[in-house]
Design a protein around this motif. Structure first.
Motif, PDB file in Angstrom:
ATOM      1  N   ASP A 107       0.814  -1.220   0.000  1.00 13.59           N
ATOM      2  CA  ASP A 107       0.000   0.000   0.000  1.00 13.59           C
ATOM      3  C   ASP A 107       0.843   1.264   0.000  1.00 13.59           C
ATOM      4  O   ASP A 107       0.505   2.254   0.652  1.00 13.59           O
ATOM      5  N   GLY A 108       1.961   1.207  -0.703  1.00 13.75           N
ATOM      6  CA  GLY A 108       2.816   2.378  -0.799  1.00 13.75           C
ATOM      7  C   GLY A 108       3.589   2.695   0.456  1.00 13.75           C
ATOM      8  O   GLY A 108       4.146   3.803   0.593  1.00 13.75           O
ATOM      9  N   LYS A 109       3.657   1.738   1.380  1.00 15.56           N
ATOM     10  CA  LYS A 109       4.353   1.957   2.644  1.00 15.56           C
ATOM     11  C   LYS A 109       5.463   0.932   2.827  1.00 15.56           C
ATOM     12  O   LYS A 109       5.319  -0.232   2.439  1.00 15.56           O
ATOM     13  N   LEU A 110       6.544   1.373   3.438  1.00 12.72           N
ATOM     14  CA  LEU A 110       7.674   0.501   3.738  1.00 12.72           C
ATOM     15  C   LEU A 110       7.724   0.243   5.233  1.00 12.72           C
ATOM     16  O   LEU A 110       7.809   1.183   6.028  1.00 12.72           O
ATOM     17  N   SER A 111       7.673  -1.023   5.608  1.00 10.30           N
ATOM     18  CA  SER A 111       7.836  -1.426   7.004  1.00 10.30           C
ATOM     19  C   SER A 111       9.119  -2.220   7.144  1.00 10.30           C
ATOM     20  O   SER A 111       9.614  -2.817   6.173  1.00 10.30           O
ATOM     21  N   GLY A 112       9.659  -2.226   8.344  1.00  5.97           N
ATOM     22  CA  GLY A 112      10.896  -2.948   8.584  1.00  5.97           C
ATOM     23  C   GLY A 112      10.803  -3.796   9.835  1.00  5.97           C
ATOM     24  O   GLY A 112      10.138  -3.419  10.818  1.00  5.97           O
ATOM     25  N   LEU A 113      11.445  -4.947   9.783  1.00  7.69           N
ATOM     26  CA  LEU A 113      11.533  -5.836  10.943  1.00  7.69           C
ATOM     27  C   LEU A 113      12.994  -6.001  11.320  1.00  7.69           C
ATOM     28  O   LEU A 113      13.834  -6.318  10.477  1.00  7.69           O
ATOM     29  N   LEU A 114      13.289  -5.765  12.586  1.00  5.99           N
ATOM     30  CA  LEU A 114      14.635  -5.941  13.111  1.00  5.99           C
ATOM     31  C   LEU A 114      14.650  -7.134  14.045  1.00  5.99           C
ATOM     32  O   LEU A 114      13.855  -7.205  14.986  1.00  5.99           O
ATOM     33  N   TYR A 115      15.543  -8.093  13.759  1.00  6.27           N
ATOM     34  CA  TYR A 115      15.781  -9.213  14.677  1.00  6.27           C
ATOM     35  C   TYR A 115      17.064  -8.938  15.432  1.00  6.27           C
ATOM     36  O   TYR A 115      18.127  -8.747  14.830  1.00  6.27           O
ATOM     37  N   GLN A 116      16.947  -8.912  16.728  1.00  6.19           N
ATOM     38  CA  GLN A 116      18.085  -8.604  17.596  1.00  6.19           C
ATOM     39  C   GLN A 116      18.388  -9.816  18.468  1.00  6.19           C
ATOM     40  O   GLN A 116      17.551 -10.239  19.263  1.00  6.19           O
ATOM     41  N   ARG A 117      19.586 -10.383  18.306  1.00  5.98           N
ATOM     42  CA  ARG A 117      19.923 -11.604  19.036  1.00  5.98           C
ATOM     43  C   ARG A 117      20.089 -11.340  20.527  1.00  5.98           C
ATOM     44  O   ARG A 117      19.849 -12.193  21.377  1.00  5.98           O
ATOM     45  N   SER A 118      20.562 -10.127  20.859  1.00 10.16           N
ATOM     46  CA  SER A 118      20.852  -9.757  22.242  1.00 10.16           C
ATOM     47  C   SER A 118      20.466  -8.303  22.429  1.00 10.16           C
ATOM     48  O   SER A 118      20.861  -7.450  21.633  1.00 10.16           O
ATOM     49  N   CYS A 119      19.680  -8.013  23.463  1.00 12.41           N
ATOM     50  CA  CYS A 119      19.228  -6.640  23.677  1.00 12.41           C
ATOM     51  C   CYS A 119      19.368  -6.238  25.129  1.00 12.41           C
ATOM     52  O   CYS A 119      18.743  -6.838  26.024  1.00 12.41           O
ATOM     53  N   ASP A 120      20.180  -5.227  25.368  1.00 13.33           N
ATOM     54  CA  ASP A 120      20.269  -4.561  26.666  1.00 13.33           C
ATOM     55  C   ASP A 120      19.079  -3.595  26.735  1.00 13.33           C
ATOM     56  O   ASP A 120      19.127  -2.500  26.193  1.00 13.33           O
ATOM     57  N   LEU A 121      18.017  -4.029  27.386  1.00 12.31           N
ATOM     58  CA  LEU A 121      16.776  -3.266  27.357  1.00 12.31           C
ATOM     59  C   LEU A 121      16.908  -1.926  28.079  1.00 12.31           C
ATOM     60  O   LEU A 121      16.221  -0.963  27.742  1.00 12.31           O
ATOM     61  N   GLY A 122      17.804  -1.852  29.055  1.00  8.32           N
ATOM     62  CA  GLY A 122      17.957  -0.619  29.813  1.00  8.32           C
ATOM     63  C   GLY A 122      18.683   0.475  29.066  1.00  8.32           C
ATOM     64  O   GLY A 122      18.342   1.653  29.200  1.00  8.32           O
ATOM     65  N   LEU A 123      19.706   0.111  28.282  1.00  8.31           N
ATOM     66  CA  LEU A 123      20.513   1.115  27.600  1.00  8.31           C
ATOM     67  C   LEU A 123      20.392   1.050  26.078  1.00  8.31           C
ATOM     68  O   LEU A 123      20.057   2.024  25.432  1.00  8.31           O
ATOM     69  N   GLY A 124      20.689  -0.104  25.501  1.00  3.79           N
ATOM     70  CA  GLY A 124      20.812  -0.191  24.049  1.00  3.79           C
ATOM     71  C   GLY A 124      19.510  -0.066  23.285  1.00  3.79           C
ATOM     72  O   GLY A 124      19.475   0.491  22.188  1.00  3.79           O
ATOM     73  N   PHE A 125      18.420  -0.560  23.864  1.00  5.16           N
ATOM     74  CA  PHE A 125      17.147  -0.633  23.142  1.00  5.16           C
ATOM     75  C   PHE A 125      16.700   0.717  22.596  1.00  5.16           C
ATOM     76  O   PHE A 125      16.214   0.819  21.464  1.00  5.16           O
ATOM     77  N   ALA A 126      16.836   1.764  23.387  1.00  2.96           N
ATOM     78  CA  ALA A 126      16.371   3.088  22.970  1.00  2.96           C
ATOM     79  C   ALA A 126      17.050   3.524  21.678  1.00  2.96           C
ATOM     80  O   ALA A 126      16.413   4.112  20.793  1.00  2.96           O
ATOM     81  N   PHE A 127      18.360   3.244  21.564  1.00  2.00           N
ATOM     82  CA  PHE A 127      19.093   3.554  20.336  1.00  2.00           C
ATOM     83  C   PHE A 127      18.667   2.633  19.205  1.00  2.00           C
ATOM     84  O   PHE A 127      18.516   3.072  18.063  1.00  2.00           O
ATOM     85  N   ASN A 128      18.492   1.357  19.518  1.00  2.00           N
ATOM     86  CA  ASN A 128      18.177   0.377  18.478  1.00  2.00           C
ATOM     87  C   ASN A 128      16.887   0.702  17.751  1.00  2.00           C
ATOM     88  O   ASN A 128      16.818   0.644  16.521  1.00  2.00           O
ATOM     89  N   ILE A 129      15.832   1.059  18.498  1.00  2.00           N
ATOM     90  CA  ILE A 129      14.549   1.307  17.832  1.00  2.00           C
ATOM     91  C   ILE A 129      14.563   2.652  17.109  1.00  2.00           C
ATOM     92  O   ILE A 129      13.934   2.795  16.059  1.00  2.00           O
ATOM     93  N   PHE A 130      15.283   3.638  17.648  1.00  2.00           N
ATOM     94  CA  PHE A 130      15.381   4.899  16.916  1.00  2.00           C
ATOM     95  C   PHE A 130      16.156   4.692  15.617  1.00  2.00           C
ATOM     96  O   PHE A 130      15.738   5.152  14.552  1.00  2.00           O
ATOM     97  N   SER A 131      17.288   4.000  15.698  1.00  2.00           N
ATOM     98  CA  SER A 131      18.126   3.798  14.517  1.00  2.00           C
ATOM     99  C   SER A 131      17.393   3.011  13.435  1.00  2.00           C
ATOM    100  O   SER A 131      17.478   3.338  12.247  1.00  2.00           O
ATOM    101  N   ALA A 132      16.684   1.965  13.843  1.00  2.00           N
ATOM    102  CA  ALA A 132      15.932   1.168  12.872  1.00  2.00           C
ATOM    103  C   ALA A 132      14.827   2.008  12.227  1.00  2.00           C
ATOM    104  O   ALA A 132      14.579   1.913  11.016  1.00  2.00           O
ATOM    105  N   SER A 133      14.168   2.841  13.020  1.00  2.00           N
ATOM    106  CA  SER A 133      13.129   3.718  12.482  1.00  2.00           C
ATOM    107  C   SER A 133      13.722   4.740  11.525  1.00  2.00           C
ATOM    108  O   SER A 133      13.137   5.044  10.471  1.00  2.00           O
ATOM    109  N   LEU A 134      14.880   5.277  11.887  1.00  2.00           N
ATOM    110  CA  LEU A 134      15.582   6.219  11.011  1.00  2.00           C
ATOM    111  C   LEU A 134      15.897   5.567   9.675  1.00  2.00           C
ATOM    112  O   LEU A 134      15.686   6.160   8.605  1.00  2.00           O
TER     113      LEU A 134
END
Length: 308
Positions: A200-227
């Motif tokens: 429908d004219g839209k691009l979606s993305g799926l990120l598979y992360q083998r290891s996620c530091d939910l306290g620190l790294g996650f915030a960067f990971n989801i912003f970067s993937a969205s970017l």
């Protein structure tokens, strides 16, 4: 009233902190973790999943993403931009191999001031960007021998071409987990596999992360993937759809008690927006000044130690 987009993250944090398995990890710090989690974020109407219960330094994450896309694996250009998120690994290696208990600040100063020192001690091995834009290939040279080609596979360029010219493909994937080179990397890729989907004219993305530091790294990971979804969508004349995040070993470090308790005590609020101010010639030609975030009013930053 619909639930705030950040609430699912806070619910996951609470679940892990309350019911996660306590495990000894590579760093020796120890974690509480679960295996397998999934979160979804709409990117419609310029939405961006920046956490609001603590400040996320999104420009640092954006600079890192732009660095990945250059294929560079040396921290020098990052440190020159005051991005320090990769310094701990080469610093640890330098201290171990030389016995010099140099400070974090002095090490970074030497990286900036001394190009030869940076070439020796600032390189991280074939991490992320190297695999993304220059995945190694080998050529036969006769007598059963092979040599590494000067030019590897540019997965990102192929991805853009595929989305533009074959949008219905189920092969819009790029990968960082190069088994043959893992032992040369300062840190094997945590956010390792990306896949994209056009409808429908839209691009979606799926990120598979083998290891996620939910306290620190996650915030960067989801912003970067969205970017990255935003950049790809613009290059391919599409709208941004969704980010789907899948985490395998999702954990909180035991020494992040204060971070977890503070963050869980806060209520998410606000809806920041993300804008790209121009359309460059290619996915590789964006600059930090091309990106703008508005209506972002986060609560106070929460600091916590990085486990190396």
């Amino acid at each position: 009233m619909p639930e705030h987009y950040e609430q699912s993250y806070l619910d996951l944090m609470k679940e892990i902190w309350t019911n996660g398995q306590e495990r000894i990890d590579r760093t020796g710090v120890g974690t509480r973790s679960i295996f397998g989690a999934s979160l979804r974020y709409s990117l419609a109407d310029n939405a961006i999943p920046l956490l609001t219960t603590k400040r996320v330094y999104w420009k640092t994450a954006a600079r890192e993403m732009l660095w990945f896309l250059t294929g560079d694996t040396n921290i020098r250009s990052l440190v020159q931009q005051n991005v320090k998120i990769w310094t701990d690994w080469p610093l640890q290696k330098y201290r171990q191999q030389t016995g010099d208990d140099i400070s974090h600040e002095d090490f970074e100063k030497r990286i900036i001031d001394d190009e030869q020192f940076a070439q020796i001690w600032g390189d991280l091995g074939p991490v992320y960007g190297k695999q993304w834009v220059n995945w190694p290939v080998y050529e036969a040279v006769g007598d059963g021998l092979y040599k590494k080609s000067d030019k590897g596979v540019n997965q990102i360029a192929q991805l853009v071409d595929g989305i533009k010219n074959n949008p219905g493909s189920r092969r819009h994937i790029f990968e960082g987990w190069n088994v043959a080179e893992l032992d040369q990397m300062a840190l094997p890729p945590c956010h390792k596999t990306y896949q994209f989907y056009v409808a429908d004219g839209k691009l979606s993305g799926l990120l598979y992360q083998r290891s996620c530091d939910l306290g620190l790294g996650f915030a960067f990971n989801i912003f970067s993937a969205s970017l990255l979804i935003r950049m790809l969508a613009q290059q391919c004349d599409l709208e941004a759809g969704e980010l789907i995040w899948n985490g395998a070993d999702v954990h909180l470090y035991l020494n992040h008690h204060e971070l977890v308790e503070q963050q869980l005590s806060r209520k998410p609020e606000g809806a920041p927006k993300f804008h790209i101010n121009r359309k460059p010639e290619s996915i590789f030609d964006y600059h930090i000044d091309d990106f703008e975030v508005s209506d972002y009013h986060p609560q106070k930053h929460i600091s916590a130690p990085v486990a190396v």
